[in-house]
Structure formats: structure tokens, C-alpha cells
Design an enzyme around this catalytic site. Sequence first.
Site, PDB file in Angstrom:
ATOM      1  N   THR A  66     -50.994 -32.971  26.442  1.00  0.00           N
ATOM      2  CA  THR A  66     -51.604 -31.994  25.289  1.00  0.00           C
ATOM      3  C   THR A  66     -50.584 -32.258  24.206  1.00  0.00           C
ATOM      4  O   THR A  66     -49.365 -32.792  24.514  1.00  0.00           O
ATOM      5  CB  THR A  66     -51.505 -30.603  25.765  1.00  0.00           C
ATOM      6  OG1 THR A  66     -50.148 -30.189  26.181  1.00  0.00           O
ATOM      7  CG2 THR A  66     -52.556 -30.259  26.819  1.00  0.00           C
ATOM      8  N   GLY A  68     -48.638 -30.509  21.919  1.00  0.00           N
ATOM      9  CA  GLY A  68     -47.346 -29.853  21.958  1.00  0.00           C
ATOM     10  C   GLY A  68     -46.397 -30.294  23.295  1.00  0.00           C
ATOM     11  O   GLY A  68     -45.101 -30.544  22.849  1.00  0.00           O
ATOM     12  N   CYS A  69     -47.054 -30.755  24.266  1.00  0.00           N
ATOM     13  CA  CYS A  69     -46.208 -31.059  25.248  1.00  0.00           C
ATOM     14  C   CYS A  69     -45.696 -32.532  25.278  1.00  0.00           C
ATOM     15  O   CYS A  69     -44.621 -32.786  25.682  1.00  0.00           O
ATOM     16  CB  CYS A  69     -46.916 -30.650  26.674  1.00  0.00           C
ATOM     17  SG  CYS A  69     -47.664 -28.850  26.838  1.00  0.00           S
ATOM     18  N   SER A  70     -46.545 -33.250  24.861  1.00  0.00           N
ATOM     19  CA  SER A  70     -46.477 -34.845  25.090  1.00  0.00           C
ATOM     20  C   SER A  70     -45.513 -35.204  23.646  1.00  0.00           C
ATOM     21  O   SER A  70     -44.766 -36.005  23.571  1.00  0.00           O
ATOM     22  CB  SER A  70     -47.865 -35.371  24.780  1.00  0.00           C
ATOM     23  OG  SER A  70     -48.555 -35.464  26.059  1.00  0.00           O
ATOM     24  N   LEU A  74     -41.798 -32.823  25.724  1.00  0.00           N
ATOM     25  CA  LEU A  74     -41.327 -33.836  26.920  1.00  0.00           C
ATOM     26  C   LEU A  74     -40.177 -34.683  26.202  1.00  0.00           C
ATOM     27  O   LEU A  74     -39.381 -35.342  27.094  1.00  0.00           O
ATOM     28  CB  LEU A  74     -42.415 -34.492  27.455  1.00  0.00           C
ATOM     29  CG  LEU A  74     -42.073 -35.663  28.669  1.00  0.00           C
ATOM     30  CD1 LEU A  74     -41.148 -35.232  29.626  1.00  0.00           C
ATOM     31  CD2 LEU A  74     -43.198 -36.409  29.009  1.00  0.00           C
TER      32      LEU A  74
END
Length: 174
Positions: A66, A68-70, A74
Site C-alpha cells: 500500500t 503509505g506502507c511501501s 518500510l
Amino acid sequence: MANNQKVELSTLKVGDSFPAGVTFSYVPYTPENSDITSCGIPTSYDASKEFAGKRVVLFSVPGAFTPGCSARHLPGYIQNLPALKSKGVDIVAVIAYNDAWVMSAWGKANGIKGDDILFLSDPEAKFSKSIGWTNGERTARYAVVIDNGKVIYAEKEPGREVTVSSAEAVLSKL
């Protein structure tokens, strides 16, 4: 317990012991399954046992792959991995609601090999639900640092940004 009784959820906080019986699903990295299209075989990862006696950074995201996460969450952990290790961190692990195959592919897509960062699945967000840190049915965005079985940092994001769960925030508390 009667069906009409509510289960009291406990937020993980500094000073708490990391709970017993916490398991995640995990596809261990091997050279044979290094290609992103190689599935591997999911295994049960007994976090309570594997984290015992170690310094662990566990961070959670709502979903692999996603934006925000990628793009925001992370990468900070990948870039700061040497700094985290220099502060005595034995294990860095990320969890999400996604299944173990998706988590494995996310690690491979980000160039992570071996056990530099463990990409673990929190099936049905069971652990995240047990501490009351979910985003609907998904895992919430948070970070926990465990040192020798004790929680020394535990913060859930108050909004959609990556602040208290970022690698930089965690590093500042080590």
C-alpha cells in the site's frame, strides 16, 4: 464466559511483558524461493519464543504494497537497519494483516534477503486485536520494542501519518 460479556482488550505499554502464545505466519527466505513468484511454504513463527532473550523491533502496517506502507513506513526501516543493529537490535520484524505469501513477496520486492527484516503475517489480525490496535479488520500502524521479554517502547499512530512508529522514532528510544 457468557456470549454477552465483552472481552477487555489490553493496550501494550512500556513495562509490560511481551505476551505468551503469540504466533505469526511466515515464509522463511531461502535462495530456492528468492524469486518474487516463488511461493515457499508458510510456517508458524512463535514470536513469544523467538523474541525471548532478544532485543526486538516489531512494527505493524495496515497492508503490504500500500502507498503509505511501501513509500513512507518500510523504507525507513530498510535505510536504518544498520543503525538499529548498532543499537543492539537482534530482530526487526514487520507484521500486517496480509497472508504470509504476500508478506514474503513484499520483502522480496523491497530487496530484503535472509532474515534482515522478517516479513510476518498477523493472521486475522489476531495479535493486533489482542492488544486493541487495529484499523477496522486490519492491523493498525504501530511499533513495539521488546528487550529481553519486556516492552520498552509501544506506540500506535494517532492518525494516518508515520510518526511514532517510524524507524527514526524507534531509534530515538533505543
